[in-house]
Structures are given as C-alpha cells and as structure tokens.
Design a protein around this motif. Structure first.
Motif, PDB file in Angstrom:
ATOM      1  N   PHE A  29     -11.679 -19.823 -26.633  1.00 59.54           N
ATOM      2  CA  PHE A  29     -11.266 -18.449 -26.347  1.00 59.54           C
ATOM      3  C   PHE A  29     -12.418 -17.482 -26.583  1.00 59.54           C
ATOM      4  CE2 PHE A  29      -8.975 -14.555 -28.006  1.00 59.54           C
ATOM      5  CZ  PHE A  29      -8.725 -14.047 -26.741  1.00 59.54           C
ATOM      6  N   ALA A  30     -13.240 -17.756 -27.609  1.00 58.59           N
ATOM      7  CA  ALA A  30     -14.401 -16.905 -27.868  1.00 58.59           C
ATOM      8  C   ALA A  30     -15.352 -16.925 -26.669  1.00 58.59           C
ATOM      9  CB  ALA A  30     -15.123 -17.364 -29.130  1.00 58.59           C
ATOM     10  N   LEU A  31     -15.597 -18.112 -26.103  1.00 54.74           N
ATOM     11  CA  LEU A  31     -16.453 -18.198 -24.918  1.00 54.74           C
ATOM     12  C   LEU A  31     -15.824 -17.477 -23.734  1.00 54.74           C
ATOM     13  CD1 LEU A  31     -19.226 -19.599 -24.557  1.00 54.74           C
ATOM     14  CD2 LEU A  31     -18.045 -20.265 -26.642  1.00 54.74           C
ATOM     15  N   SER A  32     -14.506 -17.590 -23.606  1.00 54.65           N
ATOM     16  CA  SER A  32     -13.805 -16.872 -22.539  1.00 54.65           C
ATOM     17  C   SER A  32     -14.014 -15.371 -22.670  1.00 54.65           C
ATOM     18  CB  SER A  32     -12.308 -17.209 -22.600  1.00 54.65           C
ATOM     19  OG  SER A  32     -11.569 -16.425 -21.687  1.00 54.65           O
ATOM     20  N   ASN A  33     -13.956 -14.858 -23.889  1.00 55.74           N
ATOM     21  CA  ASN A  33     -14.197 -13.434 -24.115  1.00 55.74           C
ATOM     22  C   ASN A  33     -15.627 -13.045 -23.775  1.00 55.74           C
ATOM     23  OD1 ASN A  33     -11.902 -11.915 -24.959  1.00 55.74           O
ATOM     24  ND2 ASN A  33     -11.842 -13.111 -26.841  1.00 55.74           N
ATOM     25  N   ALA A  34     -16.569 -13.932 -24.057  1.00 60.13           N
ATOM     26  CA  ALA A  34     -17.960 -13.642 -23.709  1.00 60.13           C
ATOM     27  C   ALA A  34     -18.111 -13.522 -22.195  1.00 60.13           C
ATOM     28  CB  ALA A  34     -18.871 -14.737 -24.258  1.00 60.13           C
ATOM     29  N   TYR A  35     -17.516 -14.452 -21.462  1.00 62.05           N
ATOM     30  CA  TYR A  35     -17.643 -14.429 -20.007  1.00 62.05           C
ATOM     31  C   TYR A  35     -16.951 -13.208 -19.392  1.00 62.05           C
ATOM     32  CZ  TYR A  35     -19.537 -19.188 -19.765  1.00 62.05           C
ATOM     33  OH  TYR A  35     -20.338 -20.297 -19.882  1.00 62.05           O
ATOM     34  N   ARG A  36     -15.812 -12.824 -19.940  1.00 67.34           N
ATOM     35  CA  ARG A  36     -15.073 -11.724 -19.314  1.00 67.34           C
ATOM     36  C   ARG A  36     -15.697 -10.367 -19.599  1.00 67.34           C
ATOM     37  NH1 ARG A  36      -9.623 -12.604 -22.732  1.00 67.34           N
ATOM     38  NH2 ARG A  36     -10.105 -14.642 -21.876  1.00 67.34           N
ATOM     39  N   THR A  37     -16.627 -10.300 -20.554  1.00 68.89           N
ATOM     40  CA  THR A  37     -17.278  -9.032 -20.868  1.00 68.89           C
ATOM     41  C   THR A  37     -18.767  -9.036 -20.525  1.00 68.89           C
ATOM     42  OG1 THR A  37     -17.607  -9.784 -23.160  1.00 68.89           O
ATOM     43  CG2 THR A  37     -15.644  -8.466 -22.710  1.00 68.89           C
ATOM     44  N   VAL A  38     -19.252 -10.103 -19.936  1.00 74.46           N
ATOM     45  CA  VAL A  38     -20.684 -10.220 -19.669  1.00 74.46           C
ATOM     46  C   VAL A  38     -21.157  -9.166 -18.667  1.00 74.46           C
ATOM     47  CG1 VAL A  38     -20.501 -11.896 -17.765  1.00 74.46           C
ATOM     48  CG2 VAL A  38     -22.508 -11.921 -19.259  1.00 74.46           C
ATOM     49  N   ALA A  39     -20.264  -8.710 -17.782  1.00 69.82           N
ATOM     50  CA  ALA A  39     -20.672  -7.764 -16.744  1.00 69.82           C
ATOM     51  C   ALA A  39     -21.080  -6.412 -17.311  1.00 69.82           C
ATOM     52  CB  ALA A  39     -19.543  -7.575 -15.727  1.00 69.82           C
ATOM     53  N   ALA A  40     -20.547  -6.044 -18.479  1.00 69.97           N
ATOM     54  CA  ALA A  40     -20.876  -4.734 -19.052  1.00 69.97           C
ATOM     55  C   ALA A  40     -22.366  -4.603 -19.330  1.00 69.97           C
ATOM     56  CB  ALA A  40     -20.086  -4.500 -20.336  1.00 69.97           C
ATOM     57  N   TRP A  95     -27.547 -19.199 -18.694  1.00 71.70           N
ATOM     58  CA  TRP A  95     -28.007 -20.502 -19.196  1.00 71.70           C
ATOM     59  C   TRP A  95     -27.533 -20.732 -20.631  1.00 71.70           C
ATOM     60  CZ3 TRP A  95     -29.627 -24.209 -16.185  1.00 71.70           C
ATOM     61  CH2 TRP A  95     -30.295 -23.932 -14.994  1.00 71.70           C
ATOM     62  N   VAL A  96     -27.663 -19.707 -21.455  1.00 77.97           N
ATOM     63  CA  VAL A  96     -27.237 -19.835 -22.857  1.00 77.97           C
ATOM     64  C   VAL A  96     -25.725 -20.032 -22.944  1.00 77.97           C
ATOM     65  CG1 VAL A  96     -27.084 -18.620 -25.061  1.00 77.97           C
ATOM     66  CG2 VAL A  96     -29.206 -18.538 -23.740  1.00 77.97           C
ATOM     67  N   LEU A  97     -24.956 -19.285 -22.162  1.00 76.41           N
ATOM     68  CA  LEU A  97     -23.503 -19.440 -22.171  1.00 76.41           C
ATOM     69  C   LEU A  97     -23.078 -20.822 -21.708  1.00 76.41           C
ATOM     70  CD1 LEU A  97     -22.405 -15.936 -20.852  1.00 76.41           C
ATOM     71  CD2 LEU A  97     -21.843 -16.917 -23.075  1.00 76.41           C
ATOM     72  N   ALA A  98     -23.798 -21.400 -20.743  1.00 73.96           N
ATOM     73  CA  ALA A  98     -23.473 -22.760 -20.288  1.00 73.96           C
ATOM     74  C   ALA A  98     -23.643 -23.763 -21.433  1.00 73.96           C
ATOM     75  CB  ALA A  98     -24.366 -23.145 -19.107  1.00 73.96           C
ATOM     76  N   GLY A  99     -24.733 -23.628 -22.211  1.00 75.57           N
ATOM     77  CA  GLY A  99     -24.936 -24.522 -23.349  1.00 75.57           C
ATOM     78  C   GLY A  99     -23.867 -24.350 -24.418  1.00 75.57           C
ATOM     79  N   MET A 100     -23.488 -23.114 -24.689  1.00 76.77           N
ATOM     80  CA  MET A 100     -22.439 -22.860 -25.677  1.00 76.77           C
ATOM     81  C   MET A 100     -21.094 -23.411 -25.202  1.00 76.77           C
ATOM     82  SD  MET A 100     -23.606 -18.958 -26.644  1.00 76.77           S
ATOM     83  CE  MET A 100     -22.301 -18.623 -27.802  1.00 76.77           C
ATOM     84  N   SER A 101     -20.832 -23.353 -23.904  1.00 76.33           N
ATOM     85  CA  SER A 101     -19.575 -23.887 -23.359  1.00 76.33           C
ATOM     86  C   SER A 101     -19.505 -25.399 -23.512  1.00 76.33           C
ATOM     87  CB  SER A 101     -19.445 -23.501 -21.880  1.00 76.33           C
ATOM     88  OG  SER A 101     -19.411 -22.105 -21.719  1.00 76.33           O
ATOM     89  N   LEU A 102     -20.636 -26.061 -23.333  1.00 80.73           N
ATOM     90  CA  LEU A 102     -20.677 -27.512 -23.531  1.00 80.73           C
ATOM     91  C   LEU A 102     -20.368 -27.861 -24.988  1.00 80.73           C
ATOM     92  CD1 LEU A 102     -21.275 -30.399 -22.611  1.00 80.73           C
ATOM     93  CD2 LEU A 102     -23.712 -29.938 -23.031  1.00 80.73           C
ATOM     94  N   LEU A 103     -20.919 -27.115 -25.921  1.00 78.47           N
ATOM     95  CA  LEU A 103     -20.647 -27.374 -27.340  1.00 78.47           C
ATOM     96  C   LEU A 103     -19.171 -27.148 -27.673  1.00 78.47           C
ATOM     97  CD1 LEU A 103     -23.786 -25.716 -29.004  1.00 78.47           C
ATOM     98  CD2 LEU A 103     -23.337 -28.158 -28.672  1.00 78.47           C
ATOM     99  N   ALA A 104     -18.561 -26.110 -27.092  1.00 78.87           N
ATOM    100  CA  ALA A 104     -17.143 -25.843 -27.345  1.00 78.87           C
ATOM    101  C   ALA A 104     -16.279 -26.969 -26.796  1.00 78.87           C
ATOM    102  CB  ALA A 104     -16.746 -24.506 -26.714  1.00 78.87           C
ATOM    103  N   TRP A 105     -16.620 -27.488 -25.609  1.00 77.32           N
ATOM    104  CA  TRP A 105     -15.872 -28.607 -25.024  1.00 77.32           C
ATOM    105  C   TRP A 105     -15.953 -29.832 -25.933  1.00 77.32           C
ATOM    106  CZ3 TRP A 105     -16.645 -33.608 -23.422  1.00 77.32           C
ATOM    107  CH2 TRP A 105     -15.685 -34.153 -22.565  1.00 77.32           C
ATOM    108  N   LEU A 106     -17.143 -30.122 -26.441  1.00 75.49           N
ATOM    109  CA  LEU A 106     -17.314 -31.273 -27.332  1.00 75.49           C
ATOM    110  C   LEU A 106     -16.530 -31.095 -28.623  1.00 75.49           C
ATOM    111  CD1 LEU A 106     -21.140 -31.895 -26.850  1.00 75.49           C
ATOM    112  CD2 LEU A 106     -19.271 -33.359 -26.048  1.00 75.49           C
ATOM    113  N   TRP A 107     -16.432 -29.864 -29.121  1.00 72.11           N
ATOM    114  CA  TRP A 107     -15.674 -29.599 -30.350  1.00 72.11           C
ATOM    115  C   TRP A 107     -14.191 -29.883 -30.127  1.00 72.11           C
ATOM    116  CZ3 TRP A 107     -15.755 -24.274 -33.377  1.00 72.11           C
ATOM    117  CH2 TRP A 107     -15.167 -24.466 -34.622  1.00 72.11           C
TER     118      TRP A 107
END
Length: 397
Positions: free
Chosen positions: A9-20, A158-170
C-alpha cells in the motif's frame, strides 16, 4: 503479515502521488498540457479503480496472498515502461499497468484486518495500516524532488520499480493465510463460482444505503489525491515561485500530516450512528479548506491549508469503518472493493476534470489553480449533501 501488506500500500501511495513532483519536468520534457498531465495522473487511478471489482472477488475466493502475488508484477513492468517511455502514449500505458498491479494493495490490507481483528478495533488498526501506507508519499516529496533534480524524472521510476520488487518478495515470504484457521477465503477452497461472485457483487448496488457511501467516497479521497498527487507542485512553483525541492519539502510535510490523520480519526471513531454526522461535517470542513486555497491567502496560507487538508484526509478511515459496519461479513471483500473502486474512479475523474478546468482557465486568461480548487470545494459540498440525504443503512435508520 499486516506490515508486509502495508508495504504494498505504501508503494501504491508513492505511485499515485508521483505526478505532483514529476509533472513540471514532464511538462517541460514532453511539452504536455495541463489536461494531458491530468490524463497521465488519472490513468493510474482509472485502472486502479476499474480493477477493484475483480480484486475483491479474487480476495474473497482465493485469498489475499494469491491475489497480491498475481497482480503486483504488473506494477514492476509498468514502472519499467514509464522509466523507458519514449513518448506520452507509453507513459500513460505504464501508469495504467501500475494501476492494475497496485489495485489490490490497500483492499488486501483492509480485508485482512476485517477478517483477523475484532470489529471494534477495525478503525484503529486500519488507521495504523493507512498511516504506514502513507509513508509511501514521503518518497514522492523531498527525496523524489532531489532525485529528479540530480538524475531526471526517469530515475524516479527506476527506483520505484526496485522498491516494488522488494515489496513483492516480502509478501511472498511473509504472508501465509493458512496459518490463520479462521480465514474464510481459503479454508476449503472457493465457495462459489466467479459468476456467482459477480451476481453477489451486483446485489450491493441494489442496497439503498450503498449509493450514499459510494457518492461520498467518489469525491472525498479524490480531492486530497488531486491536490497531493497532481496540482501541489505545479501550484507552488507557478503561484509562489517555489523550486522543485521546496515544493517537495511541502509535499513531504503534507504527507506527514496525512500519516497522523488516520490514526487520530481511527482512535476517536464515534460509532455507527454518530459516525455519519461526523462524515458530513468533515466533508464540509474539507470543502472550506479547498476554498481557502482557491482564494489564495499568500504562500503561507496555501501551505497551511494544504497541511490541514492532509490531516483531514484521515477521515477516510471513518468511511472504511462505515463500510465495514454496513454489510455482512461474507461480502466484506466485495463491499470494500466497491468502496475502493468508487474512490479511485473518483480520483481519475477529478484529475481529468481539473485538468480540463485548468486548460480552459488558461485559455480565458485566468490563473488556473483558483478555478481548480474552487471546483473541488463545490464538488465536496455536493457530496456531503448527497450523503446526508441518501438512505442510511437500516440499523441506523
């Protein structure tokens, strides 16, 4: 398990606010209009909202773990596509894929809480989970602004993609619902077909009290994300001459207040009957804060109003509690899915609509942010009135 789910959910929040934060460099790099920026930001939320029906059915039939593990890889693919996007079309397609991949993120956490925590603790625990999730917005404040200034907007994805992979593994490593014997979604396998599940989803819309819940959810969260996720950076830069990092600092502070809000509102949940009155009042306070930004009381006025909006956005946790207490436990997943779908379709619609308002305001020679924030305030007032007048659940009648 809950912390692992909250990381998604934290990553989801990052993606939904990245446009700002990415909007100003994107507009300069690709020559995008305000309406195109609204479409770029809204594409994530449109796909996120549209997929809630299917994610809710998946969670009810196959469980939280399987649904998350199946959907989340699309987040990684979408982030990589966004990072390498050669043009506007690929950028929008990447956001749409991210929206699908993130679709079960908070829904999974709230259904998990509804199933495995006592009903009287739902609002408080959900508030904690939402506050953890809001930490994703911290990245899209000062850290992302600094990263963009140093390395460009593509590096953020690129950084968000790496963080998303770590969240999936968790989630893959930590979430195992079979350890919890009371789980209704996995014990004994699926209890109904997908067709039957769709029919039961449709039955929610035949309940009169659903429409008030859906109407309020369509506008309230959309108002907050439209400010935090799209217009905050452009407004501070254009209206007050802030730098990108200074805008990121405000976004970071706003995110911190948004973390506190759910915990406060969750702790002081007044219960089913009084909760409805609280929700109406909160919607009107929300509208007043957006009206204050529309009338522009200077740089500090805009910053303080934005911080207050971040805090009051936490009353969304009372809306989740309203849903939890308004439907039978057997359809909790689908009720939460319908609510979440309305929230994010509302975000997509509001971001597109405010992009249209901004484009036409500029065409008429007006500063665009006043009309944008004023239109949001008007929509919030209408939503509060509709929620007050539409039917309440029978237990509250």
């Amino acid at each position: 398990m809950l912390f692992a789910l909250a990381s998604g959910f934290a990553l989801s929040n990052a993606y939904r606010t990245v446009a700002a934060i990415t909007a100003p460099p994107l507009a300069q790099d690709m020559g995008l209009s305000p309406q195109q920026l609204g479409t770029f930001a809204g594409s994530f939320h449109f796909m996120f909202g549209a997929m809630q029906l299917f994610m809710g059915i998946g969670i009810d039939l196959w469980g939280v773990r399987r649904t998350i593990l199946a959907a989340a890889p699309l987040t990684i693919i979408g982030a990589l596509l966004s990072a390498m996007a050669p043009g506007y079309g690929a950028l929008v397609a990447g956001q749409a894929l991210i929206g699908v991949g993130c679709a079960p993120a908070f829904l999974a956490a709230t259904v998990f809480i509804a199933r495995y925590f006592p009903v009287q603790k739902f609002a408080a625990v959900s508030g904690i989970a939402m506050a953890i999730g809001v930490m994703g917005m911290l990245f899209t404040g000062t850290p992302l602004a600094w990263l963009i200034e140093k390395s460009g907007w593509r590096m953020g994805f690129w950084v968000l993609a790496g963080m998303s992979l770590l969240a999936w593994l968790w989630v893959w490593r930590s979430v195992h619902e079979e350890r919890l014997a009371s789980n209704p979604g996995t014990a004994g396998g699926p209890r109904e077909s997908v067709r039957e599940a769709l029919m039961r989803f449709g039955s929610l819309l035949r309940m009169p009290h659903t429409w008030g819940i859906v109407t309020l959810s369509f506008f309230c969260y959309a108002a907050f994300i439209t400010l935090r996720g799209l217009w905050l950076g452009p407004m501070l830069i254009s209206r007050h001459g802030f730098s990108l990092v200074q805008s990121g600092n405000v976004a970071l502070a706003l995110s911190l207040t948004a973390m506190a809000g759910p915990m406060v509102f969750g702790r002081f949940d007044p219960g089913p009957v009084r909760r409805r009155r609280w929700l109406v009042r909160c919607a009107f306070v929300f509208a007043a804060l957006f009206a204050a930004v529309a009338f522009e009381f200077g740089a500090w006025g805009d910053v303080l109003a934005a911080l207050a909006i971040g805090f009051f956005s936490g009353f969304a946790i009372l809306q989740y509690a309203d849903v939890r207490s308004s439907y039978p436990a057997a359809i909790t997943g689908r009720a939460m899915a319908l609510f979440t779908m309305a929230m994010f379709l509302g975000v997509a619609a509001m971001q597109w609509f405010t992009g249209w308002v901004a484009t036409h305001a500029q065409a008429w020679g007006l500063e665009p942010f006043g009309p944008v924030m004023g239109s949001i305030a008007a929509l919030l007032v209408l939503a509060g009135i509709a929620y007050r007048l539409l039917p309440a659940p029978p237990r509250q009648g």
